[in-house]
Design a protein around this motif. Structure first.
Motif, mmCIF file in Angstrom:
data_model
loop_
_atom_site.group_PDB
_atom_site.id
_atom_site.type_symbol
_atom_site.label_atom_id
_atom_site.label_comp_id
_atom_site.label_asym_id
_atom_site.label_seq_id
_atom_site.Cartn_x
_atom_site.Cartn_y
_atom_site.Cartn_z
ATOM 1 N N ALA A 98 0.829 -1.202 0.000
ATOM 2 C CA ALA A 98 0.000 0.000 0.000
ATOM 3 C C ALA A 98 0.864 1.253 0.000
ATOM 4 C CB ALA A 98 -0.923 0.004 1.214
ATOM 5 N N ILE A 103 -1.718 4.006 -1.397
ATOM 6 C CA ILE A 103 -3.080 3.739 -0.952
ATOM 7 C C ILE A 103 -3.183 4.155 0.515
ATOM 8 C CG2 ILE A 103 -4.835 1.953 -0.623
ATOM 9 C CD1 ILE A 103 -4.129 2.345 -3.540
ATOM 10 N N ARG A 105 -3.486 4.107 4.312
ATOM 11 C CA ARG A 105 -3.224 2.948 5.176
ATOM 12 C C ARG A 105 -3.960 3.013 6.498
ATOM 13 N NH1 ARG A 105 1.662 4.815 3.774
ATOM 14 N NH2 ARG A 105 2.297 5.180 5.938
ATOM 15 N N ALA A 111 -9.262 3.915 1.366
ATOM 16 C CA ALA A 111 -8.495 3.014 0.501
ATOM 17 C C ALA A 111 -9.378 2.449 -0.598
ATOM 18 C CB ALA A 111 -7.892 1.887 1.333
#
Length: 336
Positions: A98, A103, A105, A111
């Protein structure tokens, strides 16, 4: 279009389970008829479901959980001729993948909402082949004494303290680190010599640290090979300090740092050399690593992914600053 969310119900203090309805709705709003599968304690639960969903014609598979869940899903689809798109919702401890894809977290819903950007990247995937099996990995292959700490850190400690657990276990193991005679072949040469460990990296983030591979690219068909040519505790601590100070470890004479598409690795004296793939045991050497270029189309926050990390201005958080200070104190004491 159809999407299958494969989620680990125990990840992230069961936050995935509690946010599942919202997550499913996000993918529905993005145009996917969405369903979910909760993994079970049975071996390869996520892997088997990912393969089944891919063969059933699903267009998107969402891996929701820690790096282990993501690795299983990749292993379920990487060997197939038709591979669906993938998305990830990180709910683990380090969430290396991630980090690489930028992305969120700390927010499961945020996400999932990355799907709304309609941005993807064709990601390189690693394949590790030994006498017994082919295994795919998404982030890191490694071998050597320090890689054993990944197996030794209790899962409960990982979930509470994150990569601080690795610090603690690593400091405990450093006095026991030994050099191993290694034979490692790569695109432009051969390493024959003593080394304490080697890394085969696909992204810039390993164990929560984003400076180990400061010039990584996600889709160039190249691994980053890092061989650590020392087992001296002071020298290893200094290398860690250089890494935390902006990826400067790659300039050290104790590091061999190469870009390569293939690697063949074994111990030079026939001793056992265990391979670590994405933090899990991946069989024994000899092993051949092959980079599968742009193998899986991954939902990503593409506009936030840099081509390379600027090694001159890398953010070091309070935890890493404290670790640097402790390294300096240790090295000062040992050099007196």
């Amino acid at each position: 279009m159809r999407a299958r969310v494969i989620y680990n119900p125990t990840s992230g203090k069961e936050l995935l389970r509690r946010n599942l309805v919202d997550i499913l709705q996000i993918y529905e709003n993005a145009g996917y008829e969405t369903s979910a599968f909760a993994t079970t304690p049975e071996p390869n639960s996520a892997r088997n479901e990912a393969k089944r969903a891919a063969e059933a014609g699903f267009d998107l598979i969402v891996a929701a959980g820690g790096d282990g869940t993501i690795n299983e899903v990749v292993n379920g689809i990487a060997g197939l001729e038709r591979r669906p798109k993938m998305a990830i919702i990180p709910a683990g401890t380090t969430n290396d993948y991630a980090r690489a894809l930028h992305i969120p977290r700390n927010d499961l819903v945020a996400a999932a909402e990355i799907i709304e950007k309609k941005q993807t990247v064709l990601m390189d995937i690693g394949r590790a082949k030994n006498k017994k099996q082919d295994t795919y990995f998404i982030n890191i292959g490694a071998a050597g004494y320090l890689t054993e700490l990944t197996y030794d850190v209790p899962s409960q400690l990982k979930s509470v303290f994150g990569y601080l657990a690795y610090f603690a276990k690593g400091a405990e193991m450093l006095p026991r680190v030994k050099e191993i005679p290694m034979h490692i072949e790569y695109d432009d040469g051969v390493f024959d010599g003593q080394a304490s460990m080697f890394f085969v990296a696909l992204t810039n983030s390993v164990g929560g640290f984003e400076q180990i591979v400061p010039d990584s690219k996600l889709d160039d068909g190249k691994f980053t090979l890092i061989i650590i040519k020392t087992a001296n505790m002071i020298e290893i601590l200094h290398l860690i300090r250089l890494m935390l100070s902006g990826g400067k470890h790659i300039e050290s004479p104790y590091i061999l740092y190469k870009k390569t598409s293939k690697i063949l690795a074994r111990s030079a004296d026939g001793s056992k050399l265990m391979i670590n793939l994405d933090g899990e045991y991946g069989g024994d050497a000899p092993v051949e690593f092959t980079n599968l270029r742009q193998h899986i189309e991954m939902i990503a926050n593409v506009e936030e992914i840099p081509n390379a990390v600027d090694t001159k201005d890398v953010y070091v958080d309070d935890v890493e600053e404290q670790f640097i200070r402790e390294i300096d104190e240790l090295t000062d004491e040992d050099t007196k």
